[in-house]
Write a protein that holds these residues in place. Structure first.
Motif, short mmCIF file in Angstrom:
data_model
loop_
_atom_site.label_atom_id
_atom_site.label_comp_id
_atom_site.label_asym_id
_atom_site.label_seq_id
_atom_site.Cartn_x
_atom_site.Cartn_y
_atom_site.Cartn_z
N LYS A 1 9.53 5.71 4.55
CA LYS A 1 8.43 5.74 3.60
C LYS A 1 7.11 6.10 4.28
O LYS A 1 6.35 6.92 3.78
CB LYS A 1 8.32 4.36 2.92
CG LYS A 1 7.31 4.32 1.81
CD LYS A 1 7.74 5.21 0.66
CE LYS A 1 6.73 5.15 -0.46
NZ LYS A 1 6.92 6.20 -1.44
N LEU A 2 6.88 5.50 5.43
CA LEU A 2 5.65 5.78 6.17
C LEU A 2 5.56 7.27 6.49
O LEU A 2 4.50 7.88 6.39
CB LEU A 2 5.62 4.99 7.48
CG LEU A 2 5.39 3.49 7.39
CD1 LEU A 2 5.58 2.83 8.74
CD2 LEU A 2 3.98 3.19 6.89
N GLN B 1 0.82 -1.21 0.00
CA GLN B 1 0.00 0.00 0.00
C GLN B 1 0.85 1.26 0.00
O GLN B 1 0.37 2.35 -0.30
CB GLN B 1 -0.92 0.02 1.22
CG GLN B 1 -2.12 -0.89 1.06
CD GLN B 1 -2.83 -1.12 2.38
OE1 GLN B 1 -2.59 -0.41 3.36
NE2 GLN B 1 -3.68 -2.12 2.41
N LEU B 2 2.11 1.12 0.37
CA LEU B 2 2.98 2.29 0.42
C LEU B 2 3.59 2.61 -0.95
O LEU B 2 4.22 3.64 -1.12
CB LEU B 2 4.11 2.08 1.44
CG LEU B 2 3.68 1.92 2.90
CD1 LEU B 2 4.89 1.71 3.79
CD2 LEU B 2 2.89 3.12 3.37
N ASP C 1 3.77 3.95 -4.55
CA ASP C 1 3.03 4.94 -5.33
C ASP C 1 3.85 5.34 -6.54
O ASP C 1 4.89 4.75 -6.81
CB ASP C 1 2.68 6.17 -4.46
CG ASP C 1 3.92 6.79 -3.83
OD1 ASP C 1 3.78 7.52 -2.84
OD2 ASP C 1 5.05 6.52 -4.31
N ILE D 1 5.10 9.47 3.23
CA ILE D 1 3.72 9.38 2.76
C ILE D 1 2.81 10.22 3.64
O ILE D 1 1.77 10.71 3.19
CB ILE D 1 3.27 7.90 2.73
CG1 ILE D 1 3.70 7.28 1.40
CG2 ILE D 1 1.79 7.75 2.93
CD1 ILE D 1 2.99 6.01 1.07
N LEU E 1 0.99 2.45 8.90
CA LEU E 1 0.64 3.79 8.47
C LEU E 1 -0.34 4.44 9.45
O LEU E 1 -0.24 5.63 9.76
CB LEU E 1 0.01 3.73 7.07
CG LEU E 1 -0.08 5.05 6.32
CD1 LEU E 1 1.27 5.74 6.29
CD2 LEU E 1 -0.59 4.82 4.91
N SER F 1 5.74 7.78 -7.04
CA SER F 1 7.09 8.26 -6.75
C SER F 1 8.02 7.11 -6.39
O SER F 1 9.23 7.22 -6.51
CB SER F 1 7.06 9.28 -5.61
OG SER F 1 6.73 8.64 -4.38
N SER F 2 7.47 6.00 -5.93
CA SER F 2 8.31 4.85 -5.62
C SER F 2 7.58 3.57 -6.00
O SER F 2 7.08 2.84 -5.14
CB SER F 2 8.67 4.84 -4.13
OG SER F 2 7.50 4.81 -3.35
N PHE G 1 8.95 0.18 -4.49
CA PHE G 1 9.28 0.23 -3.08
C PHE G 1 9.38 -1.15 -2.45
O PHE G 1 10.34 -1.47 -1.76
CB PHE G 1 8.22 1.07 -2.34
CG PHE G 1 8.42 1.08 -0.86
CD1 PHE G 1 7.53 0.43 0.00
CD2 PHE G 1 9.51 1.72 -0.30
CE1 PHE G 1 7.71 0.44 1.37
CE2 PHE G 1 9.71 1.73 1.08
CZ PHE G 1 8.80 1.09 1.91
#
Lengths: 156, 216
Positions: free
Chosen positions: B33-34, A35-36, A38, B37, B133, A40-41, A44
């Protein structure tokens, strides 16, 4: 026809993921990582997983050499490596590997060399299995990207 | 309201600047990353020593990190070689320049005594890994709410002075000072009137945060 290829690849992805979750090899943390991803990455997950592989292989080598030292098995150091391995495994959702680490650590705390050896073998086995499956997953995803890309020239 | 939030944030940008400390490269990547975002600026370092270096606590620099950005939140792993997250927490809370920066401890192990001692030393929260998240988002909200509340009530400036006054006459059994110790995020605002008894008893959110894991 391209649409069918994309569908098939998506189905392959889902089937593989379902298998891994069902077997308890991966847990929801892996989904969280996905889910992280996107724009831009977009890579990931594979980037993090590759770092994990790199670190894990070092840790496994260290664990093996510590155990092979019959004279002075440094159980303390093993514990430190195992804590690291446990931590990173849980961070990417590698549930089964993490659980084997827990058992391994228990054996090391009891200075149980035979137990540690068994645990290490199991750990190496689980790690190999996970690595193969995740490589498979990333390969499918690569193919999906390619399949999506091939479409564009035909749209003109 | 917006002006209040900006006071807490670094420089002229709207973003919170978080210093993340973890010896695991995998975990650093994930937490980075978390946070990104969640619209934060992130500086990720691999040890407590590096964190102190960045803050300038082991040197001559003031409250600004090397790149000139004020740190709004510190998130640190507990188990690290050399200096543990707990030791880092203590150093930060005992420094006059940085004690106000909220510190969050992360740990893959859910050990109640560990949680209690961190909270007692003034940790904002104790997160059980893997961090999600939703954890980060909640932290952001709590940080922002905290900053706005303090500014709104005109206490931010006075806090440090009152802390020093209270330190010697502190009745609390914990080692942290009453006014600066965070009360559980679920009961805003963080004010001076945190009763001593609230500090001594285990904050309710420690059990909420420490999810029980069956594999342990």
């Amino acid at each position: 026809m391209l649409g069918l290829a994309a569908d098939r690849l998506r189905a392959d992805t889902n089937r593989l993921l379902a298998f891994l979750f069902h077997q308890g090899i991966l847990d929801e943390q892996f989904l969280q990582l996905q889910q992280l991803e996107d724009e831009s990455s977009p890579n990931f997950v594979s980037e993090v997983v590759n770092i994990y592989f790199h670190e894990s292989e070092k840790l496994l080598r260290n664990l093996r050499s510590l155990l092979m030292d019959r004279e002075l098995s440094d159980y303390n150091k093993m514990g430190i490596h195992l804590n690291q391995f446990m931590g990173s495994s849980s961070s990417i959702g590698a549930k089964r590997i993490r659980n084997v680490c827990v058992a391994f650590r228990a054996a090391s705390e009891q200075n149980n060399r035979a137990g540690c050896l068994r645990a290490l073998e199991l750990l190496e086995h689980e790690y190999c299995f996970l690595k193969n499956k995740l490589h498979e997953l990333f390969q499918i995803q690569q193919q999906r990207v390619l399949a999506a890309g091939v479409r564009y020239p035909m749209q003109n | 309201m917006e002006a209040a939030g900006e006071v807490l944030r670094s420089g002229s940008s709207q973003e919170l600047h978080v210093l993340a400390v973890d010896d695991s490269y995998v975990d650093r990547k994930v937490i980075e990353k978390l946070l990104k975002i969640s619209s934060c600026k992130v500086t990720a370092v691999e040890s407590g020593a590096r964190a102190l270096q960045f803050l300038g606590l082991d040197g001559e620099k003031g409250a600004l990190g090397f790149n000139g950005l004020k740190v709004n939140l510190i998130m640190t792993d507990y188990s690290m070689p050399g200096m543990t997250g707990y030791e880092l927490l203590k150093k930060i809370k005992r420094s006059s320049a940085f004690r106000e920066i909220p510190v969050v401890i992360m740990s893959s192990e859910n050990i109640l005594t560990r949680i209690d001692s961190c909270l007692e030393e003034g940790a904002e929260e104790f997160l059980v890994k893997p961090v999600k998240l939703s954890d980060v988002r909640r932290l952001m909200k709590d940080c922002i709410m905290r900053g706005e509340t303090e500014v709104k009530e005109g206490r931010r400036v006075d806090k440090r002075k009152l802390e020093d006054d209270n330190r010697t006459s502190s009745l609390s059994s914990s080692s942290s000072t009453p006014s600066s110790s965070p009360s559980p995020p679920s009961s805003p605002p963080f004010g001076f009137d945190v009763a001593t008894s609230e500090l001594i008893s285990s904050p309710p959110h420690s059990s909420k945060r420490a999810k029980l894991r069956d594999s342990d």
